[in-house]
Each structure stands twice: as structure tokens, then as C-alpha cells.
Design a protein around this motif. Structure first.
Motif, mmCIF file in Angstrom:
data_model
loop_
_atom_site.group_PDB
_atom_site.id
_atom_site.type_symbol
_atom_site.label_atom_id
_atom_site.label_comp_id
_atom_site.label_asym_id
_atom_site.label_seq_id
_atom_site.Cartn_x
_atom_site.Cartn_y
_atom_site.Cartn_z
ATOM 1 N N ASN A 74 41.778 34.080 31.647
ATOM 2 C CA ASN A 74 40.224 34.393 31.300
ATOM 3 C C ASN A 74 40.351 34.295 29.752
ATOM 4 O O ASN A 74 40.240 35.664 29.151
ATOM 5 N N HIS A 108 42.550 26.969 34.310
ATOM 6 C CA HIS A 108 40.942 27.210 34.161
ATOM 7 C C HIS A 108 40.708 28.263 33.166
ATOM 8 O O HIS A 108 41.324 29.430 33.178
ATOM 9 N N THR A 111 35.730 32.563 32.632
ATOM 10 C CA THR A 111 34.748 32.564 33.151
ATOM 11 C C THR A 111 33.519 33.659 32.350
ATOM 12 O O THR A 111 34.260 34.052 31.557
ATOM 13 N N GLN A 112 32.462 33.651 32.663
ATOM 14 C CA GLN A 112 31.564 34.300 31.817
ATOM 15 C C GLN A 112 31.499 35.740 31.996
ATOM 16 O O GLN A 112 31.270 36.442 31.028
#
Length: 139
Positions: A74, A108, A111-112
Motif C-alpha cells: 500500500n 495493487h 488503498t485510501q
């Protein structure tokens, strides 16, 4: 060219008596597939030698391999320490991708979390830029 194949080993793979991922390329070829994505979704859990064995089996069968980096990456995380861990997860995944003989790594990037979207995007962009610098620096 479009290629098709699973991420990981299907239940049918095991039901048909297969036990190891080194057997997957032959099984996939027999199924009429031409791609195999090995997933490190929950972390890197194999050694480089096993990755090479799977890659050699894939090459023998004409199966292309891709690799999915750990899900817990992330770059949107505001913590510099967490971002550094994410960079290292990708660097480690790339080393395994090379051992597999693959060319594509699925990541990926973030994410926020509990941030506004602009902040999360800014953090993600900075983390990816740092990653690119490291990838080139480490060859």
C-alpha cells in the motif's frame, strides 16, 4: 496475443491427483490454457529454487508465467516505514519473477485508508516514484 490461465491452482488440479505447483504447467497445457499466475497474495512463501523449478516446467510446456505481488502492498499509506516495506515487497517479488522466468508482475499499488482521496493518491504516486527509482538502482 491474449492468453488465459488461472491465478494459483484450482481445486480440480488437486482433485486430479496433482500435489505441487511444479506440476501446474503440464496440467494447464492439457487443459488448453497458456498462462499461469503465481500469487504471493499473502506473502512470499516459497524459495527461489522452487520458483526456478516452476519456471522451468512452464518453459518446457510453453506456459507463460506472471506473478502477483503481496496484497498488503500500500503505497497510499502515509507512514514512510510502511511505504518502504511496500517497496521492498515489490523488489522481492521482482527477484522471484526473474527466477520464474516471467515478465509480468501484478501489483495493487494502494488503498485510501482513512485519508481523503487526494492525499492517498499523492502518497501512492510518491511511493511508486520511489519504487521506480529503487528498481532501476537495483537493476
Amino acid at each position: 496475443m491474449i492468453k488465459f490461465g488461472p491465478s494459483g491452482n484450482d481445486e480440480l488440479f488437486y482433485e486430479q491427483g496433482n500435489k505441487k505447483s511444479t506440476e501446474a504447467p503440464k496440467w494447464l497445457k492439457a487443459m488448453g490454457l497458456d498462462l499461469y499466475e503465481y500469487s504471493f497474495g499473502r506473502g512470499i512463501t516459497i524459495g527461489l529454487e522452487t520458483a526456478k523449478e516452476i519456471g522451468d516446467a512452464a518453459k518446457k510446456e510453453g506456459i507463460e508465467i506472471s506473478l502477483h505481488a503481496p496484497y498488503f502492498i500500500n503505497f497510499g499509506n502515509p507512514s514512510p516505514e510502511a511505504r518502504e516495506k511496500s517497496i521492498q515487497y515489490v523488489i522481492d517479488s521482482l527477484k522471484f519473477l526473474r527466477a520464474f522466468g516471467g515478465k509480468k508482475l501484478v501489483v495493487h499499488p494502494g488503498t485510501q485508508l482513512k485519508q481523503d482521496r487526494q492525499t492517498a493518491f499523492k502518497n501512492t504516486l510518491e511511493g511508486v516514484e520511489q519504487l521506480v527509482e529503487r528498481v532501476y538502482a537495483e537493476g
